[in-house]
Scaffold this active site. Structure first.
Site, PDB file in Angstrom:
ATOM      1  N   SER A  12       0.835  -1.106  -0.048  1.00  0.00           N
ATOM      2  CA  SER A  12       0.178  -0.029  -0.153  1.00  0.00           C
ATOM      3  C   SER A  12       1.007   1.319   0.062  1.00  0.00           C
ATOM      4  CB  SER A  12      -0.991   0.105   1.244  1.00  0.00           C
ATOM      5  OG  SER A  12      -0.144   0.100   2.334  1.00  0.00           O
ATOM      6  N   ARG A  14       1.198   5.685   0.989  1.00  0.00           N
ATOM      7  CA  ARG A  14       0.490   6.506   1.853  1.00  0.00           C
ATOM      8  C   ARG A  14       0.888   7.976   1.548  1.00  0.00           C
ATOM      9  NH1 ARG A  14       1.469   2.001   3.750  1.00  0.00           N
ATOM     10  NH2 ARG A  14       3.694   2.109   3.391  1.00  0.00           N
ATOM     11  N   GLY A  76      12.657  -1.389  -1.902  1.00  0.00           N
ATOM     12  CA  GLY A  76      13.895  -1.532  -2.735  1.00  0.00           C
ATOM     13  C   GLY A  76      13.691  -2.494  -3.919  1.00  0.00           C
ATOM     14  N   ASP A 229      12.450   2.500   1.929  1.00  0.00           N
ATOM     15  CA  ASP A 229      11.520   2.797   2.986  1.00  0.00           C
ATOM     16  C   ASP A 229      12.215   2.439   4.381  1.00  0.00           C
ATOM     17  OD1 ASP A 229      11.353   0.149   2.424  1.00  0.00           O
ATOM     18  OD2 ASP A 229       9.243   0.164   2.045  1.00  0.00           O
ATOM     19  N   THR A 230      13.055   1.191   4.425  1.00  0.00           N
ATOM     20  CA  THR A 230      13.632   0.870   5.653  1.00  0.00           C
ATOM     21  C   THR A 230      14.427   1.855   6.234  1.00  0.00           C
ATOM     22  OG1 THR A 230      13.263  -1.476   4.999  1.00  0.00           O
ATOM     23  CG2 THR A 230      14.877  -0.772   6.854  1.00  0.00           C
ATOM     24  N   THR A 251       5.669  -5.115   4.729  1.00  0.00           N
ATOM     25  CA  THR A 251       5.650  -6.472   3.890  1.00  0.00           C
ATOM     26  C   THR A 251       6.571  -7.448   4.229  1.00  0.00           C
ATOM     27  OG1 THR A 251       4.500  -5.139   2.028  1.00  0.00           O
ATOM     28  CG2 THR A 251       5.283  -7.209   1.343  1.00  0.00           C
ATOM     29  N   ASN A 288      16.920 -10.053   6.028  1.00  0.00           N
ATOM     30  CA  ASN A 288      15.719 -10.157   5.419  1.00  0.00           C
ATOM     31  C   ASN A 288      15.134 -11.135   5.864  1.00  0.00           C
ATOM     32  OD1 ASN A 288      16.307  -7.918   3.939  1.00  0.00           O
ATOM     33  ND2 ASN A 288      15.325  -8.449   1.958  1.00  0.00           N
TER      34      ASN A 288
END
Length: 468
Positions: A12, A14, A76, A229-230, A251, A288
């Protein structure tokens, strides 16, 4: 100042308007949307629809007040290829597409780690490029991440940052530049790779017609934040020192630490840990792991049952009764996640879940086992990293996960903020414009203004405590 934070995830997206100053960090307006795919198999992203949804959300949040800057972070690995003139060469592939299965075996782990700090992955940018037709790469004038593609559409400027570049398996951590050797191996020209900018760079201004469309002031700057984002989420981790463990759980889940020193390639061989880059050149050493993808894929099939009652029912079940290997490669992109998890549970525990609540409990407990194993392996390699685990991202919204993790790990879990990537994005914009001084100040602001739930080890379900 008021930042527009565009935070795009593989599940998603935002868009938020966030107020940031020395004493306040507050999300004023927030719009969510599902990240769209473009075909029945879901093998590609529908980038044009993603742009439409992003601009619609941006217009809605801008309607509520002023915007001083914009920043974009995203997941990524995935990318789009632009030809001369800036047109996209086809819809970008998703990293879960099966075309790359087994491609990572074509990379030498020792050499890959020595250059990039990464272990080879089938889903990496480098592995995906090996599957591209040579004529396509020959037409490519520029490769951009999904987030940087959005930024390019907004400003006309093509660039990226170290955090995303370091996820590609094409970036040389020794020189902090693109590796000529690895680019040649995958068949893409050096000129096709974007300029790598430091976080905090003003990449450009929103194009005039977009300022008019969104209703924002002319000359609104787009700031290069931590594009992965991480890395943005780690900036918004409310840690009081540099010595902490993070689990950024969306995710995917990434279990790791920040470090001023890089993980030696020889030490990392065979461990699954990688060395990526965060803000200001800091190393993010993490492994991961499967994240909420497993749960969300099941909930997406159970359309007749709301998520909250299932989570509540699972929370009162005994922990650890049914588990499976959450890292089983069959879980990467299955046709039917619930059926596969039931099969894996029977293989590992001797029976499958009797109902959906038991399956949710099995998913949570299996994720926790993987997280704890990663923490133990990390600390065996690097030494003890503190007594608290910071759980940020979507997983921080699940009390069942926080409680189970605290008990299994035998230490305090501080869960939150949920919107860590989005907040980190906004904080880096504020830092660039002078409203926040540095990363420790960003984290202190998060700690003082955001709700963080505290979970202590316990053999029984324990009440949730709010630390802020």
């Amino acid at each position: 100042m008021h930042a527009m934070a565009i935070d795009l995830g593989a599940t998603s997206g935002r868009v938020a308007r966030v107020h940031v100053d020395e004493s306040e960090l507050r999300v004023l307006d927030l719009i969510r949307f599902a990240t769209p795919t473009s075909d029945s198999r879901g093998a590609r992203w529908d980038f044009e629809e993603l742009m439409t949804l992003t601009l619609d959300a941006a217009r809605q949040v801008a309607d509520h007040g002023p915007i001083d800057s914009v920043g974009i972070d995203a997941w990524g690995a995935d990318y789009g290829l632009l030809e001369r003139g800036g047109s996209l060469i086809g819809a970008p592939f998703r990293y879960r597409d099966t075309r790359t299965r087994g491609v990572s075996r074509r990379f030498d782990e020792r050499r890959t780690r020595a250059i990039t700090g990464l272990m080879p992955h089938d889903f990496s940018t480098a592995a995906q490029l090996l599957t591209e037709p040579k004529p396509t790469l020959g037409r490519t004038a520029k490769l951009l991440s999904i987030g940087d593609l959005v930024a390019y559409r907004l400003t006309g400027h093509a660039a990226t940052d170290c955090s995303w570049a370091s996820t590609t398996q094409l970036f040389d951590l020794r020189t902090l530049g693109w590796s000529a050797e690895l680019l040649a191996n995958v068949g893409i020209h050096r000129n096709a790779m974007p300029q790598v900018q430091p976080c905090g760079t003003v990449r450009g201004e929103l194009l005039p017609h977009l300022c008019d469309q969104l209703g924002v002031a002319g000359r609104t700057p787009l700031v290069t934040v931590a594009g992965h984002d991480t890395a943005s989420a780690i900036v918004a981790t409310p840690a009081g020192s540099d010595d902490f463990i993070y689990i950024s759980c969306g995710t995917w889940a990434l279990v790791g630490v920040e470090s001023a020193e890089r993980l030696p390639a020889e030490s990392a061989l065979g461990t699954g840990f990688v060395n990526e880059l965060g803000v200001d050149g800091v190393s993010t050493i993490h492994r991961n792991a499967a994240g909420l993808w497993l749960l969300n894929q099941c909930l997406g099939r159970w359309t007749d049952t709301p998520a909250d009652p299932l989570l509540a029912a699972a929370a009162v079940l005994p922990a650890g009764q049914l588990v499976f290997d959450s890292e089983d490669p069959r879980l990467f992109a299955p046709e039917d996640m619930p059926t596969l998890i039931a099969e894996l549970t029977r293989e590992r525990s001797g029976r499958g879940p009797a109902n959906r609540a038991e399956m949710v409990r099995a998913i949570i407990d299996s994720l926790v086992l993987t997280f704890v194993r990663a923490i133990e392996d990390l600390e065996a390699m690097l030494g003890t990293r503190g007594q608290a685990i910071h759980l940020v991202g979507g997983g921080a919204a699940l009390p069942i996960l926080g409680r189970a993790l605290a008990t299994a790990a035998g230490r305090t879990v501080l869960a939150g903020p949920v919107e860590a990537s989005l907040l980190g994005n906004a904080l880096l914009q504020a830092r660039a414009l002078g409203s926040v001084q540095d990363t420790p100040a960003c984290r202190a602001l998060v700690s003082h203004t955001q709700t963080v739930h505290r979970y202590e080890p316990d053999q029984q379900p324990n009440p949730r405590e709010d630390t802020a």
